[in-house]
Design a protein around this motif. Structure first.
Motif, PDB file in Angstrom:
ATOM      1  N   PRO A   1      -9.258  23.081  33.826  1.00  0.00           N
ATOM      2  CA  PRO A   1      -9.482  21.825  33.096  1.00  0.00           C
ATOM      3  C   PRO A   1      -8.227  21.330  32.364  1.00  0.00           C
ATOM      4  O   PRO A   1      -8.040  20.123  32.200  1.00  0.00           O
ATOM      5  CB  PRO A   1     -10.586  22.174  32.099  1.00  0.00           C
ATOM      6  N   GLU A   2      -7.334  22.234  31.962  1.00  0.00           N
ATOM      7  CA  GLU A   2      -6.111  21.840  31.255  1.00  0.00           C
ATOM      8  C   GLU A   2      -5.198  20.969  32.112  1.00  0.00           C
ATOM      9  O   GLU A   2      -4.327  20.269  31.588  1.00  0.00           O
ATOM     10  CB  GLU A   2      -5.323  23.081  30.797  1.00  0.00           C
ATOM     11  N   ALA A   3      -5.363  21.022  33.422  1.00  0.00           N
ATOM     12  CA  ALA A   3      -4.528  20.212  34.315  1.00  0.00           C
ATOM     13  C   ALA A   3      -4.703  18.727  34.027  1.00  0.00           C
ATOM     14  O   ALA A   3      -3.746  17.951  34.130  1.00  0.00           O
ATOM     15  CB  ALA A   3      -4.859  20.519  35.774  1.00  0.00           C
ATOM     16  N   VAL A   4      -5.917  18.315  33.629  1.00  0.00           N
ATOM     17  CA  VAL A   4      -6.162  16.915  33.294  1.00  0.00           C
ATOM     18  C   VAL A   4      -5.304  16.517  32.099  1.00  0.00           C
ATOM     19  O   VAL A   4      -4.662  15.464  32.102  1.00  0.00           O
ATOM     20  CB  VAL A   4      -7.664  16.665  33.004  1.00  0.00           C
ATOM     21  N   THR A   5      -5.259  17.373  31.095  1.00  0.00           N
ATOM     22  CA  THR A   5      -4.448  17.093  29.901  1.00  0.00           C
ATOM     23  C   THR A   5      -2.974  17.005  30.264  1.00  0.00           C
ATOM     24  O   THR A   5      -2.260  16.098  29.816  1.00  0.00           O
ATOM     25  CB  THR A   5      -4.670  18.171  28.826  1.00  0.00           C
ATOM     26  N   VAL A   6      -2.498  17.929  31.087  1.00  0.00           N
ATOM     27  CA  VAL A   6      -1.087  17.922  31.491  1.00  0.00           C
ATOM     28  C   VAL A   6      -0.765  16.625  32.222  1.00  0.00           C
ATOM     29  O   VAL A   6       0.264  15.990  31.957  1.00  0.00           O
ATOM     30  CB  VAL A   6      -0.741  19.152  32.359  1.00  0.00           C
ATOM     31  N   LEU A   7      -1.639  16.191  33.117  1.00  0.00           N
ATOM     32  CA  LEU A   7      -1.415  14.936  33.838  1.00  0.00           C
ATOM     33  C   LEU A   7      -1.382  13.742  32.890  1.00  0.00           C
ATOM     34  O   LEU A   7      -0.536  12.856  33.016  1.00  0.00           O
ATOM     35  CB  LEU A   7      -2.496  14.728  34.893  1.00  0.00           C
ATOM     36  N   ARG A   8      -2.285  13.723  31.940  1.00  0.00           N
ATOM     37  CA  ARG A   8      -2.296  12.625  30.966  1.00  0.00           C
ATOM     38  C   ARG A   8      -1.019  12.624  30.136  1.00  0.00           C
ATOM     39  O   ARG A   8      -0.474  11.566  29.817  1.00  0.00           O
ATOM     40  CB  ARG A   8      -3.523  12.731  30.066  1.00  0.00           C
ATOM     41  N   VAL A   9      -0.529  13.799  29.780  1.00  0.00           N
ATOM     42  CA  VAL A   9       0.721  13.907  29.022  1.00  0.00           C
ATOM     43  C   VAL A   9       1.887  13.387  29.860  1.00  0.00           C
ATOM     44  O   VAL A   9       2.737  12.632  29.368  1.00  0.00           O
ATOM     45  CB  VAL A   9       0.961  15.369  28.581  1.00  0.00           C
ATOM     46  N   ILE A  10       1.933  13.760  31.120  1.00  0.00           N
ATOM     47  CA  ILE A  10       3.010  13.306  32.015  1.00  0.00           C
ATOM     48  C   ILE A  10       3.012  11.786  32.106  1.00  0.00           C
ATOM     49  O   ILE A  10       4.050  11.138  31.954  1.00  0.00           O
ATOM     50  CB  ILE A  10       2.869  13.940  33.418  1.00  0.00           C
ATOM     51  N   LYS A  11       1.853  11.202  32.350  1.00  0.00           N
ATOM     52  CA  LYS A  11       1.767   9.750  32.500  1.00  0.00           C
ATOM     53  C   LYS A  11       2.108   9.043  31.190  1.00  0.00           C
ATOM     54  O   LYS A  11       2.788   8.017  31.198  1.00  0.00           O
ATOM     55  CB  LYS A  11       0.370   9.329  32.996  1.00  0.00           C
ATOM     56  N   ALA A  12       1.666   9.573  30.060  1.00  0.00           N
ATOM     57  CA  ALA A  12       1.986   8.962  28.761  1.00  0.00           C
ATOM     58  C   ALA A  12       3.489   9.023  28.509  1.00  0.00           C
ATOM     59  O   ALA A  12       4.095   8.044  28.051  1.00  0.00           O
ATOM     60  CB  ALA A  12       1.227   9.667  27.644  1.00  0.00           C
ATOM     61  N   ALA A  13       4.102  10.152  28.822  1.00  0.00           N
ATOM     62  CA  ALA A  13       5.552  10.292  28.627  1.00  0.00           C
ATOM     63  C   ALA A  13       6.310   9.311  29.519  1.00  0.00           C
ATOM     64  O   ALA A  13       7.302   8.716  29.084  1.00  0.00           O
ATOM     65  CB  ALA A  13       5.990  11.729  28.908  1.00  0.00           C
TER      66      ALA A  13
END
Length: 154
Positions: A51-63
């Motif tokens: 499930p943490e992969a969703v957070t990592v993807l959101r962080v990447i896109k926000a950055a």
């Protein structure tokens, strides 16, 4: 995450992509770039992400929306994963300050460009060659170097 019978639990590629608002091919691209850890596989060979992969993807896109390149994002993610023993100035705060300075410099350059274009519109410039030959032409044909200091008279 494996249970006692060897099954892998987690989210499939399509579920992670939908939850993070990205294309499923983006997941594989980020895996190849090292931004996202390669997931475990189900017994049927399907990628199963934590499930943490969703957070990592959101962080990447926000950055990325904040102007960080994927290389910079990778470095930020790596720094976050390995904070022990790292330089104290290698984190997000310092990187954000550096990125802010870059953005502010770009804004200043864009203001100069916008002002020059507005002056060209106001002056009624319709033909670059004709305009360049006029003394009232607002376009600095001899020294258009964005970000560089203007040459001084003298």
């Amino acid at each position: 995450m494996t249970s006692e019978i060897g099954a892998v639990s987690g989210l499939r590629s399509s579920q992670v992509a939908a939850a993070a608002g990205v294309n499923p091919q983006t997941l594989r691209y980020y895996e190849r770039r090292g931004l996202l850890a390669e997931p475990d596989r189900s017994l049927g060979g399907h990628r199963m992400y934590p499930p943490e992969a969703v957070t990592v993807l959101r962080v990447i896109k926000a950055a990325q929306r904040l102007g960080f390149t994927l290389d910079e994002v990778a470095d930020l993610l790596d720094t976050g994963r390995h904070r022990h023993g790292r330089r104290p100035d290698a984190g997000l705060r310092t990187r954000a300050q550096q990125k802010l300075a870059e953005v502010e410099a770009k804004i200043a350059d864009l203001r100069v460009i916008a002002g020059t274009l507005q002056a060209a519109v106001d002056a009624g410039c319709d033909d670059l060659v004709t305009c360049a030959g006029e003394p009232c032409c607002p376009i600095p044909f001899t020294a258009i170097t964005v970000g560089a200091p203007e040459p001084t008279a003298g």
